[in-house]
Design an enzyme around this catalytic site. Sequence first.
Site, PDB file in Angstrom:
ATOM      1  N   ARG A   1       0.848  -1.199   0.000  1.00 22.74           N
ATOM      2  CA  ARG A   1       0.000   0.000   0.000  1.00 22.74           C
ATOM      3  C   ARG A   1       0.883   1.250   0.000  1.00 22.74           C
ATOM      4  NH1 ARG A   1      -2.006   1.885   4.540  1.00 22.74           N
ATOM      5  NH2 ARG A   1      -2.415  -0.151   5.466  1.00 22.74           N
TER       6      ARG A   1
ATOM      7  N   TYR B   1     -15.674  16.740 -16.362  1.00 25.11           N
ATOM      8  CA  TYR B   1     -16.047  15.326 -16.277  1.00 25.11           C
ATOM      9  C   TYR B   1     -17.105  15.126 -15.179  1.00 25.11           C
ATOM     10  CZ  TYR B   1     -15.622  10.331 -15.526  1.00 25.11           C
ATOM     11  OH  TYR B   1     -15.897   9.005 -15.373  1.00 25.11           O
TER      12      TYR B   1
ATOM     13  N   ASP C   1      -6.364  18.422 -15.352  1.00 30.18           N
ATOM     14  CA  ASP C   1      -6.702  17.046 -15.711  1.00 30.18           C
ATOM     15  C   ASP C   1      -6.286  16.865 -17.172  1.00 30.18           C
ATOM     16  OD1 ASP C   1      -7.977  14.721 -16.612  1.00 30.18           O
ATOM     17  OD2 ASP C   1      -9.663  14.958 -15.244  1.00 30.18           O
TER      18      ASP C   1
ATOM     19  N   LYS D   1      -7.780   5.837 -19.667  1.00 27.97           N
ATOM     20  CA  LYS D   1      -8.024   6.320 -21.020  1.00 27.97           C
ATOM     21  C   LYS D   1      -6.767   6.144 -21.888  1.00 27.97           C
ATOM     22  CE  LYS D   1     -11.827   7.318 -18.876  1.00 27.97           C
ATOM     23  NZ  LYS D   1     -12.123   8.642 -18.314  1.00 27.97           N
TER      24      LYS D   1
HETATM   25  C1  LIG Z   1     -12.667   9.093 -17.063  1.00 27.64           C
HETATM   26  C2  LIG Z   1     -12.275  10.405 -16.559  1.00 27.64           C
HETATM   27  C3  LIG Z   1     -12.078  10.632 -15.189  1.00 27.64           C
HETATM   28  C4  LIG Z   1     -12.348   9.566 -14.146  1.00 27.64           C
HETATM   29  O1  LIG Z   1     -11.466   8.509 -14.277  1.00 27.64           O
HETATM   30  P1  LIG Z   1     -11.769   6.984 -13.891  1.00 27.64           P
HETATM   31  O2  LIG Z   1     -10.526   6.285 -14.273  1.00 27.64           O
HETATM   32  O3  LIG Z   1     -12.982   6.557 -14.676  1.00 27.64           O
HETATM   33  O4  LIG Z   1     -12.047   6.946 -12.428  1.00 27.64           O
HETATM   34  C5  LIG Z   1     -11.641  11.896 -14.794  1.00 27.64           C
HETATM   35  N1  LIG Z   1     -11.417  12.883 -15.698  1.00 27.64           N
HETATM   36  C6  LIG Z   1     -11.605  12.689 -17.018  1.00 27.64           C
HETATM   37  C7  LIG Z   1     -11.335  13.816 -17.959  1.00 27.64           C
HETATM   38  C8  LIG Z   1     -12.036  11.460 -17.495  1.00 27.64           C
HETATM   39  O5  LIG Z   1     -12.220  11.287 -18.806  1.00 27.64           O
END
Ligand SMILES: *Cc1c(COP(=O)(O)O)cnc(C)c1O
Length: 395
Positions: A61, A113, A185, A210
């Site tokens: 962890r 998001y 982000d 992603k």
């Molecule tokens: C998918 C996404 C998230 C959240 O991520 P997860 O891996 O699904 O928890 C946050 N920000 C953006 C821009 C995203 O596309």
Amino acid sequence: MKNFSNYTDYSTKEELHFESKAVHGALGTEPLTGAVSMPIFQAATFRHPELGHSTGYAYSRLENPTRQELERTMAILEGGIKGFAFSSGQAANMSVFSLLDPGDHIILSDDIYGGTFRIVGDVFGKYGITHTYVDMSDLQAVRAAITPKTKMFFVETPTNPLMKVADISEISKIAKEAGALTVVDNTFLTPYFQQPLKLGADIVTHSSTKYLGGHNDTISGIVVVKDNQEIADKIHVHIKSHGSQLAPLDSWLVLRGIKTLAVRMDRHNENAGKVAAWLREQPKVKKVYYVGFEDHKDYAVTKKQTTGFGGMISFTVDCFETVQRILKNVDMIMFAESLGGTETLITYPTTQTHEDTPKDVKEALGITDSFLRMSVGIENAEDIIADLDRAMNEV
Ligand SMILES: *Cc1c(COP(=O)(O)O)cnc(C)c1O
């Protein structure tokens, strides 16, 4: 050969280009055996040689060698001092918002998001942390939203799903003057196309589910801290305390994804350009949202701060029946949530990714019942277009 314990030499990689850094990572090979692929250290705990001595690992962890390789690789690629790998993009963003104290105020991109919307509203709202949504492509609006309590600017650029672009260096300057942190982000463009820390941001986050992972086979998140050791230490405490660290197998999957990031992003970029241009010509398509169009209102900012447009496109069609027809008739393209993988996916944000965004907010933004979002994959662009064409126009 390098070893695990004395590894501190990010700087020795500086002469390499991004593509090479992405392939070779931080340690790259496993130091004991020379394994070219970093092994999956599927261990919960680590044996100590004697009292007061440690291999550098105690409990997964806290630190795990596979996860650490991913964290160091991401720190190298984003240009920060420390990377962290989380069990999801949501967990990564949760950790970043956990830096705030009761009474603090956050300024966020307005078409953010959906999950981030939920974090600041449902989770942190009750701790007395307030927030304001603004159109971050409008610097006047950004300035006007500042209060004496503003401690964080949370920027998504391009935004999801309306593809608005925020000027990262200008916003970072405004935030600095206000005594606030800038968090970007960077999920949509990845460090291959956009490096927010070099533009002045303090922290980068990712849903590495992603493009970084790239194959729709793992859920994971990343945080990279630019230069503030105190913030890095706090985030390490969050990982240890929340227990939100990424598992070894998933760390390995993301590391493997990153090796091909550059070639995949180039193909996503090329394909999305072709699909966006085609969509624009279709009688049933009313509007195409794509940052690579020269007449996109933020095109100059895009050209200034990115080296590519990415693979994301949104568009509105003439009516809800066309939406239904497309989602039912696509064949190679899949009607599914998420983005950034090798496969082309089409999403219906109104009831999927942005389900929890209030209806009036969605309508005001333009996320209507005839709005679709596409994550253009790395298949042959002609096949993607042919599939869309048939799905949209078949009677
Ligand atoms: C998918 C996404 C998230 C959240 O991520 P997860 O891996 O699904 O928890 C946050 N920000 C953006 C821009 C995203 O596309």
